[in-house]
Design a protein around this motif. Sequence first.
Motif, PDB file in Angstrom:
ATOM      1  N   LEU A 182      20.766  -1.746  -6.331  1.00 40.38           N
ATOM      2  CA  LEU A 182      20.829  -0.935  -5.130  1.00 40.38           C
ATOM      3  C   LEU A 182      19.460  -0.670  -4.517  1.00 40.38           C
ATOM      4  CD1 LEU A 182      23.586   1.590  -6.254  1.00 40.38           C
ATOM      5  CD2 LEU A 182      23.828  -0.370  -4.726  1.00 40.38           C
ATOM      6  N   SER A 183      18.419  -1.260  -5.117  1.00 39.23           N
ATOM      7  CA  SER A 183      17.093  -1.188  -4.511  1.00 39.23           C
ATOM      8  C   SER A 183      16.776  -2.446  -3.716  1.00 39.23           C
ATOM      9  CB  SER A 183      16.026  -0.976  -5.592  1.00 39.23           C
ATOM     10  OG  SER A 183      15.983  -2.090  -6.476  1.00 39.23           O
ATOM     11  N   ALA A 184      17.682  -3.403  -3.747  1.00 37.07           N
ATOM     12  CA  ALA A 184      17.484  -4.656  -3.003  1.00 37.07           C
ATOM     13  C   ALA A 184      17.811  -4.445  -1.525  1.00 37.07           C
ATOM     14  CB  ALA A 184      18.363  -5.753  -3.584  1.00 37.07           C
ATOM     15  N   ILE A 185      17.241  -5.275  -0.668  1.00 37.57           N
ATOM     16  CA  ILE A 185      17.487  -5.173   0.771  1.00 37.57           C
ATOM     17  C   ILE A 185      18.957  -5.454   1.064  1.00 37.57           C
ATOM     18  CG2 ILE A 185      17.010  -6.200   3.025  1.00 37.57           C
ATOM     19  CD1 ILE A 185      14.157  -6.687   2.103  1.00 37.57           C
ATOM     20  N   ALA A 186      19.615  -4.489   1.664  1.00 34.33           N
ATOM     21  CA  ALA A 186      21.021  -4.636   2.043  1.00 34.33           C
ATOM     22  C   ALA A 186      21.210  -4.496   3.551  1.00 34.33           C
ATOM     23  CB  ALA A 186      21.869  -3.586   1.327  1.00 34.33           C
ATOM     24  N   PHE A 187      20.204  -3.909   4.209  1.00 36.64           N
ATOM     25  CA  PHE A 187      20.279  -3.674   5.651  1.00 36.64           C
ATOM     26  C   PHE A 187      19.025  -4.245   6.314  1.00 36.64           C
ATOM     27  CE2 PHE A 187      21.577   0.218   3.207  1.00 36.64           C
ATOM     28  CZ  PHE A 187      22.927  -0.125   3.102  1.00 36.64           C
ATOM     29  N   PRO A 188      18.930  -5.568   6.402  1.00 33.88           N
ATOM     30  CA  PRO A 188      17.691  -6.201   6.880  1.00 33.88           C
ATOM     31  C   PRO A 188      17.318  -5.842   8.315  1.00 33.88           C
ATOM     32  CG  PRO A 188      19.500  -7.789   6.742  1.00 33.88           C
ATOM     33  CD  PRO A 188      19.981  -6.545   6.071  1.00 33.88           C
ATOM     34  N   HIS A 189      18.287  -5.342   9.098  1.00 34.09           N
ATOM     35  CA  HIS A 189      17.986  -4.987  10.493  1.00 34.09           C
ATOM     36  C   HIS A 189      17.337  -3.615  10.608  1.00 34.09           C
ATOM     37  CE1 HIS A 189      21.881  -3.321   9.429  1.00 34.09           C
ATOM     38  NE2 HIS A 189      21.755  -2.439  10.416  1.00 34.09           N
ATOM     39  N   HIS A 190      17.279  -2.870   9.511  1.00 36.20           N
ATOM     40  CA  HIS A 190      16.637  -1.550   9.527  1.00 36.20           C
ATOM     41  C   HIS A 190      15.112  -1.702   9.491  1.00 36.20           C
ATOM     42  CE1 HIS A 190      20.207   1.033   7.863  1.00 36.20           C
ATOM     43  NE2 HIS A 190      20.543   0.308   8.912  1.00 36.20           N
ATOM     44  N   PRO A 191      14.382  -0.687   9.931  1.00 37.51           N
ATOM     45  CA  PRO A 191      12.914  -0.724   9.812  1.00 37.51           C
ATOM     46  C   PRO A 191      12.488  -0.650   8.353  1.00 37.51           C
ATOM     47  CG  PRO A 191      13.654   1.417  10.596  1.00 37.51           C
ATOM     48  CD  PRO A 191      14.848   0.535  10.628  1.00 37.51           C
ATOM     49  N   ALA A 192      11.273  -1.059   8.088  1.00 37.98           N
ATOM     50  CA  ALA A 192      10.744  -1.019   6.714  1.00 37.98           C
ATOM     51  C   ALA A 192      10.860   0.382   6.150  1.00 37.98           C
ATOM     52  CB  ALA A 192       9.286  -1.468   6.712  1.00 37.98           C
ATOM     53  N   GLY A 193      11.253   0.467   4.876  1.00 36.89           N
ATOM     54  CA  GLY A 193      11.431   1.749   4.223  1.00 36.89           C
ATOM     55  C   GLY A 193      12.834   2.309   4.326  1.00 36.89           C
ATOM     56  N   TRP A 194      13.718   1.589   5.070  1.00 33.55           N
ATOM     57  CA  TRP A 194      15.102   2.042   5.247  1.00 33.55           C
ATOM     58  C   TRP A 194      16.083   0.887   5.018  1.00 33.55           C
ATOM     59  CZ3 TRP A 194      16.083   7.174   6.218  1.00 33.55           C
ATOM     60  CH2 TRP A 194      14.976   7.940   6.583  1.00 33.55           C
ATOM     61  N   ARG A 195      15.672  -0.112   4.253  1.00 28.29           N
ATOM     62  CA  ARG A 195      16.464  -1.343   4.174  1.00 28.29           C
ATOM     63  C   ARG A 195      17.339  -1.467   2.936  1.00 28.29           C
ATOM     64  NH1 ARG A 195      11.572  -5.291   6.389  1.00 28.29           N
ATOM     65  NH2 ARG A 195      11.777  -4.652   8.584  1.00 28.29           N
ATOM     66  N   SER A 196      17.250  -0.548   2.013  1.00 27.00           N
ATOM     67  CA  SER A 196      18.071  -0.601   0.806  1.00 27.00           C
ATOM     68  C   SER A 196      18.817   0.722   0.638  1.00 27.00           C
ATOM     69  CB  SER A 196      17.210  -0.867  -0.426  1.00 27.00           C
ATOM     70  OG  SER A 196      16.470   0.289  -0.779  1.00 27.00           O
ATOM     71  N   PRO A 197      19.911   0.736  -0.125  1.00 26.58           N
ATOM     72  CA  PRO A 197      20.571   2.010  -0.418  1.00 26.58           C
ATOM     73  C   PRO A 197      19.617   3.008  -1.061  1.00 26.58           C
ATOM     74  CG  PRO A 197      21.992   0.173  -1.011  1.00 26.58           C
ATOM     75  CD  PRO A 197      20.665  -0.421  -0.653  1.00 26.58           C
ATOM     76  N   SER A 198      18.741   2.525  -1.934  1.00 27.25           N
ATOM     77  CA  SER A 198      17.774   3.411  -2.577  1.00 27.25           C
ATOM     78  C   SER A 198      16.819   4.025  -1.559  1.00 27.25           C
ATOM     79  CB  SER A 198      16.985   2.636  -3.639  1.00 27.25           C
ATOM     80  OG  SER A 198      16.099   3.479  -4.327  1.00 27.25           O
ATOM     81  N   ASP A 199      16.423   3.249  -0.549  1.00 23.73           N
ATOM     82  CA  ASP A 199      15.575   3.778   0.519  1.00 23.73           C
ATOM     83  C   ASP A 199      16.279   4.935   1.237  1.00 23.73           C
ATOM     84  OD1 ASP A 199      13.574   1.905   0.066  1.00 23.73           O
ATOM     85  OD2 ASP A 199      14.293   0.532   1.614  1.00 23.73           O
ATOM     86  N   LEU A 200      17.554   4.735   1.554  1.00 19.60           N
ATOM     87  CA  LEU A 200      18.286   5.756   2.290  1.00 19.60           C
ATOM     88  C   LEU A 200      18.471   7.019   1.463  1.00 19.60           C
ATOM     89  CD1 LEU A 200      20.967   3.547   4.077  1.00 19.60           C
ATOM     90  CD2 LEU A 200      19.016   4.695   5.107  1.00 19.60           C
ATOM     91  N   VAL A 201      18.767   6.852   0.182  1.00 27.42           N
ATOM     92  CA  VAL A 201      18.893   8.023  -0.692  1.00 27.42           C
ATOM     93  C   VAL A 201      17.580   8.789  -0.734  1.00 27.42           C
ATOM     94  CG1 VAL A 201      19.210   8.769  -3.095  1.00 27.42           C
ATOM     95  CG2 VAL A 201      20.741   7.058  -2.097  1.00 27.42           C
ATOM     96  N   ALA A 202      16.470   8.074  -0.837  1.00 26.93           N
ATOM     97  CA  ALA A 202      15.158   8.725  -0.836  1.00 26.93           C
ATOM     98  C   ALA A 202      14.929   9.467   0.475  1.00 26.93           C
ATOM     99  CB  ALA A 202      14.058   7.689  -1.058  1.00 26.93           C
ATOM    100  N   GLY A 203      15.356   8.878   1.592  1.00 27.55           N
ATOM    101  CA  GLY A 203      15.184   9.522   2.888  1.00 27.55           C
ATOM    102  C   GLY A 203      15.958  10.826   2.995  1.00 27.55           C
ATOM    103  N   PHE A 204      17.216  10.801   2.569  1.00 22.09           N
ATOM    104  CA  PHE A 204      18.030  12.014   2.612  1.00 22.09           C
ATOM    105  C   PHE A 204      17.467  13.080   1.676  1.00 22.09           C
ATOM    106  CE2 PHE A 204      21.122   9.339   4.708  1.00 22.09           C
ATOM    107  CZ  PHE A 204      21.884  10.212   5.469  1.00 22.09           C
ATOM    108  N   THR A 205      17.043  12.659   0.488  1.00 25.01           N
ATOM    109  CA  THR A 205      16.522  13.621  -0.483  1.00 25.01           C
ATOM    110  C   THR A 205      15.234  14.260   0.020  1.00 25.01           C
ATOM    111  OG1 THR A 205      17.481  12.277  -2.262  1.00 25.01           O
ATOM    112  CG2 THR A 205      15.862  13.929  -2.905  1.00 25.01           C
ATOM    113  N   LEU A 206      14.357  13.454   0.579  1.00 32.38           N
ATOM    114  CA  LEU A 206      13.109  13.983   1.123  1.00 32.38           C
ATOM    115  C   LEU A 206      13.379  14.899   2.310  1.00 32.38           C
ATOM    116  CD1 LEU A 206      10.063  14.147   1.346  1.00 32.38           C
ATOM    117  CD2 LEU A 206      10.081  11.932   2.529  1.00 32.38           C
ATOM    118  N   ALA A 207      14.320  14.504   3.166  1.00 30.64           N
ATOM    119  CA  ALA A 207      14.640  15.337   4.326  1.00 30.64           C
ATOM    120  C   ALA A 207      15.129  16.712   3.895  1.00 30.64           C
ATOM    121  CB  ALA A 207      15.694  14.652   5.191  1.00 30.64           C
ATOM    122  N   TRP A 208      15.959  16.759   2.826  1.00 30.63           N
ATOM    123  CA  TRP A 208      16.432  18.064   2.372  1.00 30.63           C
ATOM    124  C   TRP A 208      15.290  18.868   1.751  1.00 30.63           C
ATOM    125  CZ3 TRP A 208      19.650  21.535   3.470  1.00 30.63           C
ATOM    126  CH2 TRP A 208      19.827  22.623   2.615  1.00 30.63           C
TER     127      TRP A 208
END
Length: 240
Positions: free
Chosen positions: A6-32
């Motif tokens: 889940l750390s592999a690129i799954a959303f290649p059209h996203h900007p850097a840092g938002w391309r894997s499920p793990s990236d998104l989880v980190a984003g939500f966690t940091l935002a909270w």
Amino acid sequence: MNDVDLSAIAFPHHPAGWRSPSDLVAGFTLAWALELRERTRLSPFAPFANGVRDQLPAQYRFDTLGKLITLSPGATGTMFGRNSIARLTALCGAWQLFEELNRSWHLRSGDFGQFADTLAYVTGGNDRPSLYRDLSADLSKCLLAIRLRRASSQHDQLDLAEEWFITGDEDLTFEDSRGTVSLLFHFSNLNQVPVGLFSHSFVETVWSTARVTVDRLGPDRVVEMHREGCVPVSGVVSRC
């Protein structure tokens, strides 16, 4: 399970840092974590008191990040299956939270008493000591429960519900008596729990998982862990 990354690129059209499920989880966690720090600055002893939300900057009063994984209110089974961002982010958040929790749980194979107590803690609500308390996190509770079952039995074979989160295969869902598209989670050999899939469940689950993670680690530690992401996340949540 070992084949799932889940750390592999799954959303290649996203900007850097938002391309894997793990990236998104980190984003939500940091935002909270950033929001909680702001809430605590405004009201150190009662960060969730009435009126605190109205004092927050606009980026914390509107769920911009949630729009990344929001499905339409009338989403169908096919739409759930096709939305890999919602599915994979929810699964990744639950799995990462399990790994963090198990650092203190130290689950022992075959210890049914430990399994039962931990399962009750994971799936409980606000009526008793529980992980999520009054947060809405049915999907995350169920994902944690089956991850717990597999760890307690040292079983790496994915549950069918986990397979759905990874593949979106519509054949793994069913309609309950009210016509709600649902998944069946196997908590144990004798305990199978059907859970309806609703568009709001994915957003609530991801945010609830982020909140529990921040509660456990502390907002300052989370911000430090993801310091390189502070500016990008702040930029995203500011686009209200």
